[in-house]
Design an enzyme around this catalytic site. Structure first.
Site, PDB file in Angstrom:
ATOM      1  N   ARG A 104       0.856  -1.196   0.000  1.00  0.00           N
ATOM      2  CA  ARG A 104       0.000   0.000   0.000  1.00  0.00           C
ATOM      3  C   ARG A 104       0.879   1.227   0.000  1.00  0.00           C
ATOM      4  O   ARG A 104       1.752   1.371   0.848  1.00  0.00           O
ATOM      5  CB  ARG A 104      -0.858   0.041   1.273  1.00  0.00           C
ATOM      6  N   THR A 108      -1.389   7.421  -0.411  1.00  0.00           N
ATOM      7  CA  THR A 108      -2.697   7.265  -1.092  1.00  0.00           C
ATOM      8  C   THR A 108      -3.459   6.037  -0.594  1.00  0.00           C
ATOM      9  O   THR A 108      -4.656   5.923  -0.828  1.00  0.00           O
ATOM     10  CB  THR A 108      -2.497   7.103  -2.607  1.00  0.00           C
ATOM     11  N   ASP A 200       0.331  -3.753  12.150  1.00  0.00           N
ATOM     12  CA  ASP A 200       0.786  -4.063  10.799  1.00  0.00           C
ATOM     13  C   ASP A 200       1.124  -5.560  10.731  1.00  0.00           C
ATOM     14  O   ASP A 200       2.088  -6.019  11.345  1.00  0.00           O
ATOM     15  CB  ASP A 200       2.024  -3.210  10.468  1.00  0.00           C
ATOM     16  N   ASP A 203       4.692  -6.567   9.476  1.00  0.00           N
ATOM     17  CA  ASP A 203       5.734  -6.270  10.470  1.00  0.00           C
ATOM     18  C   ASP A 203       5.671  -7.245  11.640  1.00  0.00           C
ATOM     19  O   ASP A 203       6.712  -7.676  12.155  1.00  0.00           O
ATOM     20  CB  ASP A 203       5.579  -4.831  10.990  1.00  0.00           C
TER      21      ASP A 203
HETATM   22  C1  PRP Z   1      -1.201  -5.051   4.285  1.00  0.00           C
HETATM   23  C2  PRP Z   1      -2.026  -6.325   4.314  1.00  0.00           C
HETATM   24  C3  PRP Z   1      -2.828  -6.202   3.060  1.00  0.00           C
HETATM   25  C4  PRP Z   1      -3.067  -4.729   2.947  1.00  0.00           C
HETATM   26  C5  PRP Z   1      -4.477  -4.427   3.351  1.00  0.00           C
HETATM   27  O1  PRP Z   1      -0.104  -5.191   3.447  1.00  0.00           O
HETATM   28  O2  PRP Z   1      -1.245  -7.490   4.397  1.00  0.00           O
HETATM   29  O3  PRP Z   1      -2.163  -6.702   1.909  1.00  0.00           O
HETATM   30  O4  PRP Z   1      -2.139  -4.089   3.828  1.00  0.00           O
HETATM   31  O5  PRP Z   1      -4.779  -3.101   3.179  1.00  0.00           O
HETATM   32  P1  PRP Z   1      -5.864  -2.604   2.152  1.00  0.00           P
HETATM   33  O6  PRP Z   1      -7.082  -3.452   2.318  1.00  0.00           O
HETATM   34  O7  PRP Z   1      -6.115  -1.173   2.583  1.00  0.00           O
HETATM   35  O8  PRP Z   1      -5.295  -2.665   0.775  1.00  0.00           O
HETATM   36  P2  PRP Z   1       0.952  -4.020   3.229  1.00  0.00           P
HETATM   37  O9  PRP Z   1       0.531  -3.151   2.097  1.00  0.00           O
HETATM   38  O10 PRP Z   1       1.214  -3.345   4.536  1.00  0.00           O
HETATM   39  O11 PRP Z   1       2.209  -4.806   2.703  1.00  0.00           O
HETATM   40  P3  PRP Z   1       3.155  -5.872   3.446  1.00  0.00           P
HETATM   41  O12 PRP Z   1       2.369  -7.142   3.580  1.00  0.00           O
HETATM   42  O13 PRP Z   1       4.288  -6.012   2.495  1.00  0.00           O
HETATM   43  O14 PRP Z   1       3.564  -5.319   4.780  1.00  0.00           O
HETATM   44  N1  URA Z   2      -2.505  -3.542   6.845  1.00  0.00           N
HETATM   45  C1  URA Z   2      -2.134  -4.039   8.046  1.00  0.00           C
HETATM   46  O1  URA Z   2      -1.164  -4.796   8.137  1.00  0.00           O
HETATM   47  N2  URA Z   2      -2.870  -3.691   9.118  1.00  0.00           N
HETATM   48  C2  URA Z   2      -3.939  -2.884   9.043  1.00  0.00           C
HETATM   49  O2  URA Z   2      -4.565  -2.613  10.080  1.00  0.00           O
HETATM   50  C3  URA Z   2      -4.290  -2.365   7.783  1.00  0.00           C
HETATM   51  C4  URA Z   2      -3.559  -2.729   6.702  1.00  0.00           C
END
Ligand code: PRP
Ligand code: URA
Length: 209
Positions: A104, A108, A200, A203
């Site tokens: 994400r 945005t 997160d 993380d």
């Molecule tokens: C997180 C999660 C989803 C997304 C959800 O990933 O694992 O993929 O956010 O958010 P959304 O519904 O608003 O799109 P992130 O983008 O943080 O990536 P990561 O798994 O690499 O940490």
């Molecule tokens: N992605 C995450 O990992 N946690 C949230 O709460 C939203 C998006």
């Protein structure tokens, strides 16, 4: 709420989810819990899966048995979906695995695609998209779009925690796609995080913060 949303409230799952939400849970524990919960979810989700009859021979004689009719493919959204796929593979070890890399954009909140590798003939599979968090729904919707562009017809979306905003987006754009979740939380905060959520997911799974 559209009835294509399935809330799985099994006591073991809810117990483990509470441990995952707790901010004092370690990376190791969190990862193990995410794996266990995903396997338990799939045990519930697979209740309605179709079977086909096969003839087999036991050491005593011939008989008929049943095996899963559909070929299954798991498509974790990177990064956090990886651990869910590992848990599900413990129950469905013959599943193929594709990967869709999305992150994400922090400003945005829109998904940015950086990787996509899917099994050959993915359109022939029943596909489980797996991602622990359904927040705005942008990442989920993007993954569904990618699979639909490959002509996949049978898609289910499996997440741990969902926000009403994300469910609404997926339901509106793809009403035919069932969403399986173990909690529908209150809302998103101003940074797009689910409240109360678990923070997160990436993380916490990989210990990157
Ligand atoms: C997180 C999660 C989803 C997304 C959800 O990933 O694992 O993929 O956010 O958010 P959304 O519904 O608003 O799109 P992130 O983008 O943080 O990536 P990561 O798994 O690499 O940490
Ligand atoms: N992605 C995450 O990992 N946690 C949230 O709460 C939203 C998006």
């Amino acid at each position: 709420m559209n009835n294509n949303v399935h809330l799985i409230e099994h006591p073991l799952i809810q117990h483990k989810l509470t441990l995952m939400r707790d901010k004092t849970t370690t990376t190791k524990e969190f990862r193990e819990l995410a794996k266990e919960v995903s396997a338990l979810m799939v045990y519930e989700i697979s209740r309605d899966m179709k079977l086909r009859e096969v003839e087999i021979e036991t050491p005593i004689g011939k008989t008929k048995g049943k095996v899963l009719k559909d070929e299954i493919a798991l498509v974790p959204i990177l990064r956090a979906g990886i651990v869910m796929a590992e848990g599900i593979l413990d129950l469905i070890p013959t599943a193929k695995v594709g990967h869709i890399g999305l992150y994400r954009d922090p400003k945005t909140l829109m998904p940015v695609e950086y990787y996509c590798k899917l099994p050959r003939n993915i359109d022939k599979y029943k596909v489980f998209i797996v991602d622990p968090m359904l927040a705005t729904g942008g990442s989920g919707a993007k993954a569904i779009e990618i699979l639909k562009s490959k002509k996949v017809k049978d898609i289910v979306f499996v997440c741990l925690i969902s926000a009403p905003e994300g469910i609404e987006l997926i339901n509106k754009r793809f009403p035919e796609i069932p969403i399986y979740t173990i909690s529908i939380d209150e809302r998103l905060n101003s940074h797009g995080y689910i409240v109360p959520g678990l923070g997160d997911a990436g993380d916490r799974i990989f210990g990157t913060k």
